[in-house]
Design a protein around this motif. Structure first.
Motif, PDB file in Angstrom:
ATOM      1  N   LEU A 383     109.961 122.137 -39.539  1.00  0.00           N
ATOM      2  CA  LEU A 383     109.302 122.154 -38.233  1.00  0.00           C
ATOM      3  C   LEU A 383     109.310 120.744 -37.679  1.00  0.00           C
ATOM      4  O   LEU A 383     108.838 119.805 -38.330  1.00  0.00           O
ATOM      5  N   VAL A 384     109.832 120.594 -36.481  1.00  0.00           N
ATOM      6  CA  VAL A 384     109.857 119.275 -35.846  1.00  0.00           C
ATOM      7  C   VAL A 384     109.315 119.401 -34.439  1.00  0.00           C
ATOM      8  O   VAL A 384     109.281 120.483 -33.848  1.00  0.00           O
ATOM      9  N   GLY A 385     108.925 118.275 -33.897  1.00  0.00           N
ATOM     10  CA  GLY A 385     108.386 118.267 -32.551  1.00  0.00           C
ATOM     11  C   GLY A 385     107.405 117.124 -32.395  1.00  0.00           C
ATOM     12  O   GLY A 385     106.987 116.483 -33.377  1.00  0.00           O
ATOM     13  N   ALA A 386     107.038 116.859 -31.169  1.00  0.00           N
ATOM     14  CA  ALA A 386     106.107 115.768 -30.892  1.00  0.00           C
ATOM     15  C   ALA A 386     104.720 116.096 -31.436  1.00  0.00           C
ATOM     16  O   ALA A 386     104.419 117.246 -31.767  1.00  0.00           O
ATOM     17  N   THR A 387     103.871 115.081 -31.519  1.00  0.00           N
ATOM     18  CA  THR A 387     102.496 115.275 -31.945  1.00  0.00           C
ATOM     19  C   THR A 387     101.795 116.254 -31.010  1.00  0.00           C
ATOM     20  O   THR A 387     101.888 116.133 -29.780  1.00  0.00           O
ATOM     21  N   GLY A 388     101.124 117.240 -31.577  1.00  0.00           N
ATOM     22  CA  GLY A 388     100.436 118.240 -30.773  1.00  0.00           C
ATOM     23  C   GLY A 388     101.299 119.422 -30.400  1.00  0.00           C
ATOM     24  O   GLY A 388     100.866 120.302 -29.637  1.00  0.00           O
ATOM     25  N   ALA A 389     102.514 119.474 -30.946  1.00  0.00           N
ATOM     26  CA  ALA A 389     103.418 120.577 -30.610  1.00  0.00           C
ATOM     27  C   ALA A 389     103.008 121.881 -31.286  1.00  0.00           C
ATOM     28  O   ALA A 389     103.422 122.957 -30.852  1.00  0.00           O
ATOM     29  N   GLY A 390     102.211 121.791 -32.377  1.00  0.00           N
ATOM     30  CA  GLY A 390     101.752 122.999 -33.058  1.00  0.00           C
ATOM     31  C   GLY A 390     102.272 123.149 -34.471  1.00  0.00           C
ATOM     32  O   GLY A 390     102.109 124.201 -35.082  1.00  0.00           O
ATOM     33  N   LYS A 391     102.886 122.092 -35.014  1.00  0.00           N
ATOM     34  CA  LYS A 391     103.485 122.181 -36.350  1.00  0.00           C
ATOM     35  C   LYS A 391     102.414 122.427 -37.427  1.00  0.00           C
ATOM     36  O   LYS A 391     102.538 123.358 -38.231  1.00  0.00           O
ATOM     37  N   SER A 392     101.397 121.604 -37.438  1.00  0.00           N
ATOM     38  CA  SER A 392     100.342 121.758 -38.453  1.00  0.00           C
ATOM     39  C   SER A 392      99.568 123.059 -38.263  1.00  0.00           C
ATOM     40  O   SER A 392      99.071 123.636 -39.235  1.00  0.00           O
ATOM     41  N   SER A 393      99.472 123.519 -37.039  1.00  0.00           N
ATOM     42  CA  SER A 393      98.761 124.776 -36.784  1.00  0.00           C
ATOM     43  C   SER A 393      99.442 125.937 -37.490  1.00  0.00           C
ATOM     44  O   SER A 393      98.779 126.857 -37.991  1.00  0.00           O
ATOM     45  N   ILE A 394     100.772 125.908 -37.551  1.00  0.00           N
ATOM     46  CA  ILE A 394     101.507 126.988 -38.211  1.00  0.00           C
ATOM     47  C   ILE A 394     101.147 127.075 -39.687  1.00  0.00           C
ATOM     48  O   ILE A 394     100.887 128.159 -40.217  1.00  0.00           O
ATOM     49  N   ILE A 395     101.093 125.920 -40.377  1.00  0.00           N
ATOM     50  CA  ILE A 395     100.762 125.980 -41.804  1.00  0.00           C
ATOM     51  C   ILE A 395      99.282 126.286 -42.023  1.00  0.00           C
ATOM     52  O   ILE A 395      98.904 126.898 -43.020  1.00  0.00           O
ATOM     53  N   ASN A 396      98.430 125.877 -41.079  1.00  0.00           N
ATOM     54  CA  ASN A 396      97.009 126.221 -41.178  1.00  0.00           C
ATOM     55  C   ASN A 396      96.795 127.728 -41.072  1.00  0.00           C
ATOM     56  O   ASN A 396      95.883 128.281 -41.691  1.00  0.00           O
ATOM     57  N   LEU A 397      97.640 128.377 -40.297  1.00  0.00           N
ATOM     58  CA  LEU A 397      97.530 129.830 -40.152  1.00  0.00           C
ATOM     59  C   LEU A 397      98.082 130.551 -41.368  1.00  0.00           C
ATOM     60  O   LEU A 397      97.530 131.572 -41.805  1.00  0.00           O
ATOM     61  N   LEU A 398      99.168 130.027 -41.939  1.00  0.00           N
ATOM     62  CA  LEU A 398      99.760 130.671 -43.110  1.00  0.00           C
ATOM     63  C   LEU A 398      98.801 130.633 -44.302  1.00  0.00           C
ATOM     64  O   LEU A 398      98.719 131.594 -45.072  1.00  0.00           O
ATOM     65  N   THR A 399      98.048 129.556 -44.432  1.00  0.00           N
ATOM     66  CA  THR A 399      97.081 129.431 -45.529  1.00  0.00           C
ATOM     67  C   THR A 399      95.719 130.025 -45.157  1.00  0.00           C
ATOM     68  O   THR A 399      94.784 129.951 -45.953  1.00  0.00           O
ATOM     69  N   ARG A 400      95.610 130.556 -43.955  1.00  0.00           N
ATOM     70  CA  ARG A 400      94.379 131.163 -43.438  1.00  0.00           C
ATOM     71  C   ARG A 400      93.205 130.182 -43.389  1.00  0.00           C
ATOM     72  O   ARG A 400      92.048 130.555 -43.606  1.00  0.00           O
ATOM     73  N   PHE A 401      93.520 128.921 -43.099  1.00  0.00           N
ATOM     74  CA  PHE A 401      92.435 128.009 -42.768  1.00  0.00           C
ATOM     75  C   PHE A 401      91.839 128.419 -41.420  1.00  0.00           C
ATOM     76  O   PHE A 401      90.671 128.195 -41.153  1.00  0.00           O
ATOM     77  N   TYR A 402      92.684 128.990 -40.593  1.00  0.00           N
ATOM     78  CA  TYR A 402      92.269 129.579 -39.319  1.00  0.00           C
ATOM     79  C   TYR A 402      92.916 130.950 -39.220  1.00  0.00           C
ATOM     80  O   TYR A 402      93.934 131.216 -39.870  1.00  0.00           O
ATOM     81  N   ASP A 403      92.346 131.833 -38.406  1.00  0.00           N
ATOM     82  CA  ASP A 403      92.937 133.146 -38.174  1.00  0.00           C
ATOM     83  C   ASP A 403      93.529 133.208 -36.772  1.00  0.00           C
ATOM     84  O   ASP A 403      93.000 132.612 -35.825  1.00  0.00           O
ATOM     85  N   ILE A 404      94.618 133.960 -36.651  1.00  0.00           N
ATOM     86  CA  ILE A 404      95.331 134.045 -35.377  1.00  0.00           C
ATOM     87  C   ILE A 404      94.540 134.880 -34.371  1.00  0.00           C
ATOM     88  O   ILE A 404      93.676 135.668 -34.729  1.00  0.00           O
ATOM     89  N   ASN A 405      94.878 134.693 -33.097  1.00  0.00           N
ATOM     90  CA  ASN A 405      94.268 135.491 -32.035  1.00  0.00           C
ATOM     91  C   ASN A 405      95.037 136.793 -31.789  1.00  0.00           C
ATOM     92  O   ASN A 405      94.454 137.845 -31.581  1.00  0.00           O
TER      93      ASN A 405
END
Length: 592
Positions: A383-405
């Motif tokens: 996963l690449v992209g500028a800061t704030g692009a959503g890269k870390s959010s993807i792994i946070n969702l896979l580990t269920r640190f957060y739940d998707i909408n």
């Protein structure tokens, strides 16, 4: 930073609904609690008996010169004092015992609740405030049992029994004795209202102090790097000054109230002695005896003491109720990841699939928009992209640190919500850029206290990562204490330990969140081979700013403002002359 003052209910003396919730924690100790109630009633009965026994002794035996009868009454009085002392001991010990066991249970339940809350909760809640809830507020509840509830009920019972004894003995003396009572009650009420506000201010000041100190000690390097010591000192001085002023206000109210209460009670005793002594000298007409006069002096002293203390008892109880309310609000917080899944596979292949995933940290502010991709078992996704692009959010969702909408996330074609949460996370190894190490040994930081992981497994994982040599060179080797946050290790060493930690759990999916961005080039080269070994045969999701580290990735997703703009292999994306190509050129220029 000064925290926003928390809302405190300062209306009713006691919030019965909160008190009812508090009593639920007492339920496991009902037998002892009922015995405490019995002791409280016994104390209320025993205290007024002493003046009555003394009155009988003086009027029926001393006045008549009956020496034998006087000795018997003295022995009865001594026995009564011994019984009262034993009951008082049992009452004090048992109330404290119940209090300590209750706060132990509450603290355990509170901590167990905290570790299950969403990361979103911790994102917006100061850690110092949570420390206050878990430590200071819970500790306050001990006083509810030892100095508040039980003591206050005992005082009220004692007052009732004393009033009964006083009016049964001589109603005129009783009225004279209690003539100053309305003034004392009024002053007690004023004191209660003033001290209540002062105590609430003290609790807020303590919470602000805890939050400020915790935050700034944790970020001390930032304070010193930017030369902010003086500014932060001034902020702390102001918070500390607020804490001092709140405490001094409570001290002022105490220093005024108790002398006033003493004068009022002394005035009542003075009126009693003036009227009673005059009546005792004319005993035949008034019926006032020397014994009844002395008994009334004892009664009135015993009566005014709990009246003076009852305001303090009320405020101790109310502080406990306020703390209980805060704790209950935290326990009732439902910002936790629902753990309703029951799927606990022995092993998984590691196929990962995102289907039309939408996610927002704050309602309506989507950071991921319609994200769809697949990673087959054993493949590597970058996963690449500028800061704030959503890269870390993807792994946070896979580990269920957060739940998707909206949408769905699948692991081996099974929605991750169907997995038991612990089972899901055990199969996903995560290596973060910011490595957190506990103030403990390296061995503990690798195993996190898991007794199922042996030293041989740790040594093997460290060998693969290339960390074993540097660890064994440290004093104590794997038993070396790294201190808080790994302060005694370099950034690269901390990062390598995090690799060992991920390896030792043998996950099926590996996530590297910019895992080598804080490591120097030499250290990166040292562990790159170990990373390749770790990723071999496992599904890997890699976030990296250095595009040179992801050339071998099977798939690369280019994210921009929460959307997938490009996808493909390294060579394919370079040929498209798009966002990835521009990022590559920029990094190439930096290297050149």
């Amino acid at each position: 930073m000064i925290l926003k003052k928390e809302a405190i209910n300062s209306g009713d003396i006691v919030d019965l609904s909160v008190l009812k919730r508090l009593m639920r924690f007492v339920k496991p100790y009902n037998g002892r609690f009922y015995f405490l109630i019995f002791l409280t009633i016994a104390l209320g009965l025993l205290a007024p008996l002493r003046p009555w026994v003394i009155q009988l002794t003086l009027d029926n035996y001393v006045a008549l010169g009956d020496y034998q009868g006087m000795v018997r009454m003295i022995l009865i009085l001594i026995g009564l004092l011994i019984i009262q002392a034993v009951v008082q001991y049992l009452h004090t010990y048992l109330s404290g015992w119940i209090g300590q066991y209750v706060i132990r249970d509450i603290r355990i339940q509170l901590y167990n609740h905290l570790v299950r809350l969403r990361l979103k909760f911790f994102d917006k809640t100061p850690i110092g405030r949570l420390v206050t809830r878990t430590i200071s507020d819970v500790e306050t509840l001990a006083d509810v049992f030892s100095q508040g509830l039980a003591a206050m009920v005992g005082d009220l019972l004692q007052l009732i029994f004393i009033l009964i004894m006083m009016f049964a003995t001589d109603w005129k003396l009783a009225l004279i004795s209690l003539s100053t009572l309305p003034i004392l009650i009024l002053s007690t009420y004023v004191f209660k209202e003033k001290i209540k506000v002062a105590f609430n201010d003290v609790r807020n000041a303590v919470s602000n102090l805890n939050s400020f100190v915790q935050e700034h000690i944790s970020g001390m390097s930032v304070v010193q790097i930017f030369g902010s010591e003086k500014r932060e000192y001034n902020k702390f001085e102001k918070i500390n000054e607020d804490h001092k002023r709140a405490n001094l206000r409570s001290v002022l109210y105490y220093s005024v109230y108790f002398p006033v209460a003493e004068i009022i009670s002394a005035a009542g005793i003075g009126l009693l002695i003036w009227y009673g002594a005059k009546g005792a000298m004319n005993q035949v007409e008034t019926g006032i005896t020397l014994g009844s006069l002395i008994a009334f002096i004892m009664y009135i002293q015993m009566f005014f003491r709990p009246i003076r203390m009852i305001a303090d008892r009320f405020n101790t109880l109310q502080l406990g109720i306020v703390s209980t309310s805060r704790i209950i609000n935290l326990l009732d917080n439902d910002e936790h990841i629902p753990d309703e899944g029951e799927y606990r596979p022995q092993s998984i292949k590691g196929d990962v699939r995102f289907e039309k995933v939408w996610f927002a940290y704050n309602e309506g502010e989507y950071v991921l928009k319609d994200i769809s991709f697949e990673v087959e078992s054993g493949q590597t996704l970058a996963l690449v992209g500028a800061t704030g692009a959503g890269k870390s959010s993807i792994i946070n969702l896979l580990t269920r640190f957060y739940d998707i909408n909206r949408g769905g996330i699948f692991l081996d074609d099974i929605n991750i919500k169907e997995y038991d949460l612990q089972s899901l996370r055990e199969r996903i190894g995560v290596v973060l850029q910011d490595v957190f190490l506990y103030s403990n040994t390296i061995f503990y930081n690798i195993t996190l206290g898991n007794p199922n992981i042996t030293r041989e497994q740790v040594y093997e994982a460290a060998e693969k990562v290339g960390a074993r040599k540097f660890i064994e060179r440290l004093p104590g080797g794997f038993d070396y204490n790294v201190m808080e946050r790994g302060a005694t290790l370099s950034v690269g060493q901390r990062q390598m330990i995090s690799f060992v930690r991920a390896m030792v759990y043998n996950p099926s999916v590996i996530i590297l969140d910019e895992a080598t961005s804080s490591v120097d080039t030499e250290t990166e080269e040292l562990i790159q081979g170990a990373i390749d070994t770790m990723m071999k045969g496992r599904t890997s999701i890699v976030i990296a700013h250095r595009l040179s580290t992801i050339k071998k990735a099977d798939k690369i997703l280019v994210l921009e403002k929460g959307e997938i703009k490009e996808r493909g292999s390294h060579d394919y994306l370079l040929s498209q002359n798009g966002i990835y190509t521009q990022l590559h050129k920029m990094q190439y220029k930096e290297i050149v």
